[in-house]
Design a protein around this motif. Structure first.
Motif, PDB file in Angstrom:
ATOM      1  N   GLU A 136      -7.065  -6.117  -1.347  1.00  0.00           N
ATOM      2  CA  GLU A 136      -6.529  -5.174  -2.319  1.00  0.00           C
ATOM      3  C   GLU A 136      -7.245  -5.300  -3.661  1.00  0.00           C
ATOM      4  OE1 GLU A 136      -2.248  -4.258  -4.461  1.00  0.00           O
ATOM      5  OE2 GLU A 136      -2.289  -5.254  -2.522  1.00  0.00           O
ATOM      6  N   PHE A 413       2.408   6.247  -1.388  1.00  0.00           N
ATOM      7  CA  PHE A 413       2.233   5.191  -2.388  1.00  0.00           C
ATOM      8  C   PHE A 413       1.983   3.824  -1.753  1.00  0.00           C
ATOM      9  CE2 PHE A 413       4.854   8.351  -4.689  1.00  0.00           C
ATOM     10  CZ  PHE A 413       3.993   8.593  -5.752  1.00  0.00           C
ATOM     11  N   GLU A 414       1.908   3.769  -0.416  1.00  0.00           N
ATOM     12  CA  GLU A 414       1.654   2.492   0.256  1.00  0.00           C
ATOM     13  C   GLU A 414       0.206   2.059   0.048  1.00  0.00           C
ATOM     14  OE1 GLU A 414       2.534   2.518   4.387  1.00  0.00           O
ATOM     15  OE2 GLU A 414       4.589   3.267   4.128  1.00  0.00           O
ATOM     16  N   PRO A 415      -0.024   0.747  -0.160  1.00  0.00           N
ATOM     17  CA  PRO A 415      -1.406   0.258  -0.244  1.00  0.00           C
ATOM     18  C   PRO A 415      -2.167   0.561   1.046  1.00  0.00           C
ATOM     19  CG  PRO A 415       0.131  -1.427  -0.967  1.00  0.00           C
ATOM     20  CD  PRO A 415       0.956  -0.332  -0.353  1.00  0.00           C
ATOM     21  N   GLU A 431      -1.363   4.072  -5.143  1.00  0.00           N
ATOM     22  CA  GLU A 431      -0.719   2.759  -5.289  1.00  0.00           C
ATOM     23  C   GLU A 431      -0.982   2.218  -6.682  1.00  0.00           C
ATOM     24  OE1 GLU A 431       0.027  -1.472  -5.244  1.00  0.00           O
ATOM     25  OE2 GLU A 431      -1.947  -0.543  -5.495  1.00  0.00           O
ATOM     26  N   ARG A 434       1.303   4.129  -9.054  1.00  0.00           N
ATOM     27  CA  ARG A 434       2.677   3.614  -8.981  1.00  0.00           C
ATOM     28  C   ARG A 434       2.811   2.290  -9.704  1.00  0.00           C
ATOM     29  NH1 ARG A 434       5.273  -0.198  -6.955  1.00  0.00           N
ATOM     30  NH2 ARG A 434       3.391  -1.009  -5.961  1.00  0.00           N
ATOM     31  N   ARG A 435       1.845   1.400  -9.502  1.00  0.00           N
ATOM     32  CA  ARG A 435       1.898   0.073 -10.119  1.00  0.00           C
ATOM     33  C   ARG A 435       1.861   0.187 -11.658  1.00  0.00           C
ATOM     34  NH1 ARG A 435       0.393  -5.153  -8.403  1.00  0.00           N
ATOM     35  NH2 ARG A 435      -0.057  -4.298  -6.345  1.00  0.00           N
TER      36      ARG A 435
END
Length: 463
Positions: A136, A413-415, A431, A434-435
């Motif tokens: 990530e 929005f999922e990684p 993502e 969102r973060r």
């Protein structure tokens, strides 16, 4: 056949009882790979759990059409657990960097082992967390670099025209100024009376005003140029077409030219012709300067937008003007917008500045606007609305694209989740949004989508 001694070279298997180690050895299949041979490709379904006893494997991920190295596995090691646990396709391509000797345990057998052996399960999940964080982190940095590359390409595109105009003006103005100086010297030698000189200067100054502030309509300019060309040819000016354009741009009337040249109608020294050339060249020089100045102002505006966008020379957290951030982002995307995207703004004048991480918020606008433009294939309506409330501000970014399918809306929005082709998207853009909104700014982000209208709503606290 895999033997227990080989398994015990890995910390993962040292907590397992003897009967489980025997079970793994019995159910594992041997694999031998030659250098540069691919074991699994990015996007493939889970193939199994791998135990590598010798050799070295390289991990790559496609980004912008290129294979980017992101890590390695060196024997003794294990891998392959992430796609089995997530049910998602392989996030990376695994290729042998040397000749490799390894064993494969089926996905079903791996899950059986995981569910029945608590210590084994703990080690696996710790490894998954560590590897996911590493992947990530790498991809997030790639996302930032990709966004920067996109903006840099757009900035270069936007800078090209004003920079070319500035270079062209500076290159052509020197010989023009030298010629004007020569004409002034010749004119001075003829001792023309002050009143007539004042008439020429008045015509020049009025032309300067037209060139710098009034700007004649293109259709009228073309008609005036044709009229001036006919008059100049009748007057006997050589290469009259070179003078007609500048004189038309300066708004010079034929009556003015007749008045200025009346006393030289039969003059063999051709002072009238030189005067006309002087006037046209004066307008041409002013036009060059005006064009170069507009180019320089546009360059300065783009540089300021980039500086403001990145919040250079400021602390990490500062009072941020949301509208400025949105406009800076739109300016840097203008090369993608100008050919088919209509921007509709509805900015509330009552939006206050808020304490925020300015450059990070601009990442939010960048990702959402870029996604919106892509969703519309660079043709459609992009609407941006800002609304203040007592404790928060709300920003809505809406596009007229095809929309987000209902079955994947909950996953956007999922990684690592992406609907784009392999190498086209990392699945971290939203993502990251969102973060930044939820974690860094304690705000919220929601999405409402249907064919022809996708709307992202971002709420940011004022306090």
């Amino acid at each position: 056949m895999l033997c227990i001694e080989d398994l015990l070279t890995l910390e993962l298997f040292k907590t397992l009882p003897r009967n489980r180690l025997d079970w793994i050895c019995d159910r594992s299949q041997i694999l031998n790979l030659s250098t540069d041979e691919i074991l699994v490709s990015e996007g493939d379904p889970a193939r199994g759990f791998f135990i590598m006893l010798s050799g070295r494997m390289g991990l790559t991920r496609r980004s912008d059409g290129m294979e980017m190295p992101i890590g390695q596995h060196e024997a003794p090691s294990f891998f392959g657990e992430i796609p089995i646990l997530t049910g998602d396709p392989n996030p990376v391509t695994v290729r042998a960097l040397t000749d490799c000797h390894l064993y494969q345990l089926s996905s079903e057998d791996f899950l059986t082992l995981l569910h029945e052996c608590r210590n084994f399960e703990q080690v696996i999940f710790k490894t998954v967390a560590k590897r996911s964080r590493g992947l990530e982190s790498f991809i997030r940095n790639r996302e930032k670099m990709a966004a920067l590359g996109t903006l840099a390409a757009g900035l270069a595109h936007e800078l090209n025209n004003p920079a070319a105009a500035l270079v062209r003006a500076l290159r052509d103005i020197t010989p023009a100024l030298l010629e004007l100086q020569r004409m002034n010297l010749v004119y001075g030698q003829h001792q023309v009376d002050a009143e007539h000189t004042a008439q020429w200067i008045k015509a020049r100054d009025e032309g300067y005003e037209t060139i710098t502030h009034k700007r004649i309509d293109p259709m009228k300019l073309s008609d005036r140029e044709d009229e001036l060309l006919d008059w100049l040819e009748d007057y006997g000016v050589e290469d009259a077409w070179k003078l007609a354009g500048p004189l038309a741009e300066g708004g010079t009337a034929i009556a003015t030219l007749e008045e200025l040249t009346a006393r030289w109608q039969d003059d063999q020294t051709k002072m009238g012709t030189m005067g006309l050339r002087w006037l046209a060249l004066s307008f041409e020089v002013m036009s060059m300067i005006s064009s170069g100045l507009r180019g320089a102002e546009r360059i300065a505006e783009l540089v300021q937008s980039m500086k403001s966008y990145s919040h250079l020379d400021q602390g990490a957290r500062q009072l941020v003007d949301i509208h400025e951030g949105l406009e800076d982002t739109l300016r840097l995307f203008s090369y993608k917008i100008k050919n088919g995207v209509e921007i509709r703004r509805s900015y509330s004048p009552d939006i206050p500045k808020i304490w925020a991480y300015g450059s990070e918020l601009n990442q939010v606008w960048t990702n959402l606007i870029d996604n919106a433009i892509d969703a519309m294939n660079e043709k459609g309506i992009l609407e941006i609305v800002t609304t203040p409330y007592s404790d928060r501000i709300e920003v809505q970014i809406t596009d007229s694209g095809s929309g987000i399918p209902q079955e994947i809306k909950s996953r956007i929005f999922e990684p690592f989740f992406t609907t784009k082709a392999v190498g086209k998207g990392s699945g971290l853009g939203l993502e990251v949004v969102r973060r930044i909104v939820e974690i860094r700014h304690q705000g919220s982000i929601t999405v409402d989508s249907q064919p022809g209208k996708t709307q992202f709503t971002i709420c940011l606290p004022i306090g």
